[in-house]
Design a protein around this motif. Structure first.
Motif, PDB file in Angstrom:
ATOM      1  N   SER A  13       0.871  -1.170   0.000  1.00 37.43           N
ATOM      2  CA  SER A  13       0.000   0.000   0.000  1.00 37.43           C
ATOM      3  C   SER A  13       0.909   1.221   0.000  1.00 37.43           C
ATOM      4  O   SER A  13       1.816   1.327   0.824  1.00 37.43           O
ATOM      5  CB  SER A  13      -0.870  -0.008   1.264  1.00 37.43           C
ATOM      6  OG  SER A  13      -1.592   1.187   1.387  1.00 37.43           O
ATOM      7  N   SER A 160       4.013   0.486   2.379  1.00 35.56           N
ATOM      8  CA  SER A 160       3.635  -0.272   3.568  1.00 35.56           C
ATOM      9  C   SER A 160       3.204  -1.668   3.115  1.00 35.56           C
ATOM     10  O   SER A 160       2.365  -1.806   2.224  1.00 35.56           O
ATOM     11  CB  SER A 160       2.480   0.439   4.276  1.00 35.56           C
ATOM     12  OG  SER A 160       1.989  -0.324   5.342  1.00 35.56           O
ATOM     13  N   CYS A 162       1.205  -4.976   3.147  1.00 30.38           N
ATOM     14  CA  CYS A 162      -0.134  -5.364   3.592  1.00 30.38           C
ATOM     15  C   CYS A 162      -0.145  -6.830   4.014  1.00 30.38           C
ATOM     16  O   CYS A 162       0.613  -7.645   3.489  1.00 30.38           O
ATOM     17  CB  CYS A 162      -1.141  -5.172   2.458  1.00 30.38           C
ATOM     18  SG  CYS A 162      -1.294  -3.489   1.899  1.00 30.38           S
ATOM     19  N   ARG A 163      -1.041  -7.141   4.926  1.00 23.81           N
ATOM     20  CA  ARG A 163      -1.208  -8.528   5.346  1.00 23.81           C
ATOM     21  C   ARG A 163      -1.891  -9.335   4.251  1.00 23.81           C
ATOM     22  O   ARG A 163      -1.456 -10.406   3.885  1.00 23.81           O
ATOM     23  CB  ARG A 163      -2.014  -8.580   6.620  1.00 23.81           C
ATOM     24  CG  ARG A 163      -2.316  -9.998   7.081  1.00 23.81           C
ATOM     25  CD  ARG A 163      -2.858  -9.991   8.443  1.00 23.81           C
ATOM     26  NE  ARG A 163      -1.697  -9.866   9.320  1.00 23.81           N
ATOM     27  CZ  ARG A 163      -1.680 -10.274  10.559  1.00 23.81           C
ATOM     28  NH1 ARG A 163      -2.748 -10.773  11.096  1.00 23.81           N
ATOM     29  NH2 ARG A 163      -0.600 -10.156  11.285  1.00 23.81           N
ATOM     30  N   THR A 164      -2.994  -8.791   3.708  1.00 22.80           N
ATOM     31  CA  THR A 164      -3.701  -9.485   2.618  1.00 22.80           C
ATOM     32  C   THR A 164      -3.768  -8.585   1.387  1.00 22.80           C
ATOM     33  O   THR A 164      -3.151  -8.870   0.389  1.00 22.80           O
ATOM     34  CB  THR A 164      -5.116  -9.921   3.054  1.00 22.80           C
ATOM     35  OG1 THR A 164      -5.798  -8.804   3.616  1.00 22.80           O
ATOM     36  CG2 THR A 164      -5.068 -11.045   4.064  1.00 22.80           C
ATOM     37  N   SER A 165      -4.530  -7.501   1.494  1.00 23.17           N
ATOM     38  CA  SER A 165      -4.589  -6.488   0.428  1.00 23.17           C
ATOM     39  C   SER A 165      -4.917  -5.166   1.098  1.00 23.17           C
ATOM     40  O   SER A 165      -5.400  -5.125   2.231  1.00 23.17           O
ATOM     41  CB  SER A 165      -5.651  -6.837  -0.615  1.00 23.17           C
ATOM     42  OG  SER A 165      -6.950  -6.611  -0.101  1.00 23.17           O
ATOM     43  N   GLU A 166      -4.665  -4.078   0.386  1.00 23.55           N
ATOM     44  CA  GLU A 166      -4.923  -2.757   0.969  1.00 23.55           C
ATOM     45  C   GLU A 166      -6.373  -2.626   1.415  1.00 23.55           C
ATOM     46  O   GLU A 166      -6.656  -2.172   2.523  1.00 23.55           O
ATOM     47  CB  GLU A 166      -4.581  -1.672  -0.056  1.00 23.55           C
ATOM     48  CG  GLU A 166      -4.755  -0.262   0.477  1.00 23.55           C
ATOM     49  CD  GLU A 166      -4.365   0.786  -0.544  1.00 23.55           C
ATOM     50  OE1 GLU A 166      -3.470   1.585  -0.212  1.00 23.55           O
ATOM     51  OE2 GLU A 166      -4.955   0.808  -1.639  1.00 23.55           O
ATOM     52  N   MET A 168      -8.726  -5.107   2.005  1.00 24.19           N
ATOM     53  CA  MET A 168      -9.106  -6.036   3.076  1.00 24.19           C
ATOM     54  C   MET A 168      -8.484  -5.628   4.403  1.00 24.19           C
ATOM     55  O   MET A 168      -9.146  -5.674   5.448  1.00 24.19           O
ATOM     56  CB  MET A 168      -8.728  -7.475   2.713  1.00 24.19           C
ATOM     57  CG  MET A 168      -9.623  -8.052   1.627  1.00 24.19           C
ATOM     58  SD  MET A 168      -9.254  -9.780   1.268  1.00 24.19           S
ATOM     59  CE  MET A 168      -9.716 -10.562   2.795  1.00 24.19           C
ATOM     60  N   ASP A 169      -7.224  -5.225   4.399  1.00 28.42           N
ATOM     61  CA  ASP A 169      -6.564  -4.808   5.633  1.00 28.42           C
ATOM     62  C   ASP A 169      -7.257  -3.593   6.235  1.00 28.42           C
ATOM     63  O   ASP A 169      -7.497  -3.517   7.439  1.00 28.42           O
ATOM     64  CB  ASP A 169      -5.087  -4.475   5.387  1.00 28.42           C
ATOM     65  CG  ASP A 169      -4.234  -5.706   5.162  1.00 28.42           C
ATOM     66  OD1 ASP A 169      -4.774  -6.830   5.121  1.00 28.42           O
ATOM     67  OD2 ASP A 169      -3.004  -5.529   5.017  1.00 28.42           O
ATOM     68  N   TRP A 170      -7.594  -2.606   5.398  1.00 23.32           N
ATOM     69  CA  TRP A 170      -8.191  -1.373   5.912  1.00 23.32           C
ATOM     70  C   TRP A 170      -9.588  -1.637   6.468  1.00 23.32           C
ATOM     71  O   TRP A 170      -9.910  -1.213   7.579  1.00 23.32           O
ATOM     72  CB  TRP A 170      -8.237  -0.306   4.817  1.00 23.32           C
ATOM     73  CG  TRP A 170      -8.573   1.052   5.358  1.00 23.32           C
ATOM     74  CD1 TRP A 170      -7.741   1.891   6.052  1.00 23.32           C
ATOM     75  CD2 TRP A 170      -9.823   1.727   5.272  1.00 23.32           C
ATOM     76  NE1 TRP A 170      -8.404   3.049   6.383  1.00 23.32           N
ATOM     77  CE2 TRP A 170      -9.687   2.978   5.911  1.00 23.32           C
ATOM     78  CE3 TRP A 170     -11.050   1.403   4.693  1.00 23.32           C
ATOM     79  CZ2 TRP A 170     -10.720   3.904   6.007  1.00 23.32           C
ATOM     80  CZ3 TRP A 170     -12.080   2.332   4.787  1.00 23.32           C
ATOM     81  CH2 TRP A 170     -11.909   3.561   5.441  1.00 23.32           C
ATOM     82  N   ARG A 172     -10.830  -4.454   7.497  1.00 18.80           N
ATOM     83  CA  ARG A 172     -10.715  -5.292   8.695  1.00 18.80           C
ATOM     84  C   ARG A 172     -10.346  -4.427   9.900  1.00 18.80           C
ATOM     85  O   ARG A 172     -10.902  -4.575  10.986  1.00 18.80           O
ATOM     86  CB  ARG A 172      -9.678  -6.403   8.506  1.00 18.80           C
ATOM     87  CG  ARG A 172      -9.597  -7.315   9.746  1.00 18.80           C
ATOM     88  CD  ARG A 172      -8.592  -8.446   9.616  1.00 18.80           C
ATOM     89  NE  ARG A 172      -8.965  -9.331   8.531  1.00 18.80           N
ATOM     90  CZ  ARG A 172      -8.208  -9.555   7.453  1.00 18.80           C
ATOM     91  NH1 ARG A 172      -7.048  -8.962   7.323  1.00 18.80           N
ATOM     92  NH2 ARG A 172      -8.604 -10.378   6.513  1.00 18.80           N
ATOM     93  N   ALA A 173      -9.411  -3.494   9.708  1.00 15.45           N
ATOM     94  CA  ALA A 173      -9.020  -2.601  10.806  1.00 15.45           C
ATOM     95  C   ALA A 173     -10.197  -1.732  11.249  1.00 15.45           C
ATOM     96  O   ALA A 173     -10.376  -1.476  12.443  1.00 15.45           O
ATOM     97  CB  ALA A 173      -7.839  -1.724  10.385  1.00 15.45           C
TER      98      ALA A 173
END
Length: 191
Positions: A13, A160, A162-166, A168-170, A172-173
């Protein structure tokens, strides 16, 4: 995991940064800061409202009477800016967020500005008190009367992992960390 990154199995990201310059009365640069989250201009140790003249691309925007202002990146929009009533902005959006802190006028609302703007924050010569600026919560600096803070988006973002994708990570947060739009009866199913 680190193994995934080494193996090349990751996505990135690109996060907007802000560059902030403090200029003295004569327009000479006193300091320069780069931030990932936000630039805050507030009352510092004073109990008096901050008085600021704000311009966008050289055109007057507003005269601020407030406890302060927050200028944030999309990454920083979910921190202090959100707590002050600003919008949550996805990190994939190229933007600068402008949020007043406890403004003296109820009509003074947050703005999301394009990343191409140059925001100028000037302390009037006749301001009752000198405000303070903080850059990602650090490097506090007093802004003297007549001084200017110039803020723009940096030309180059910061990468930055990402754990999975920009996306999905956002999202999820938003749901997990901020409990975005979660009602009381929904909490037990998330925990």
């Amino acid at each position: 995991t680190l193994k995934d990154v080494v193996a090349g199995d990751f996505c990135v990201s690109l996060r907007t940064r802000l560059i902030a310059h403090i200029l003295d009365k004569d327009g000479k640069e006193k300091s320069k800061q780069s931030v990932l989250n936000e630039v805050v201009v507030d009352r510092g140790p004073s109990a008096i409202l901050v008085e600021l003249d704000v311009a966008v691309d050289g055109s007057p925007l507003t005269k601020v009477f407030a406890d302060g202002i927050i200028v944030s990146t999309p990454t920083g929009s979910t921190a202090y800016g959100l707590a002050a009533g600003g919008s949550m902005v996805h990190p994939g959006v190229s933007a600068m967020c402008f949020t007043p802190v406890c403004p003296h006028s109820l009509s003074f609302r947050p703005l999301v500005l394009p990343d191409s703007v140059v925001l100028t924050v000037r302390v009037p010569e006749d301001a009752r008190a000198a405000p303070w600026a903080a850059f990602d919560g650090k490097n506090h600096a007093e802004l003297k009367r007549g001084e200017t803070l110039v803020i723009r988006c940096a030309q180059y973002p910061i990468a930055s992992v990402c754990r999975t994708s920009e996306n999905m990570d956002w999202f999820r947060a938003m749901k997990d960390a901020l409990l975005w739009n979660v009602r009381g009866h929904q909490r037990s199913s998330l925990l």
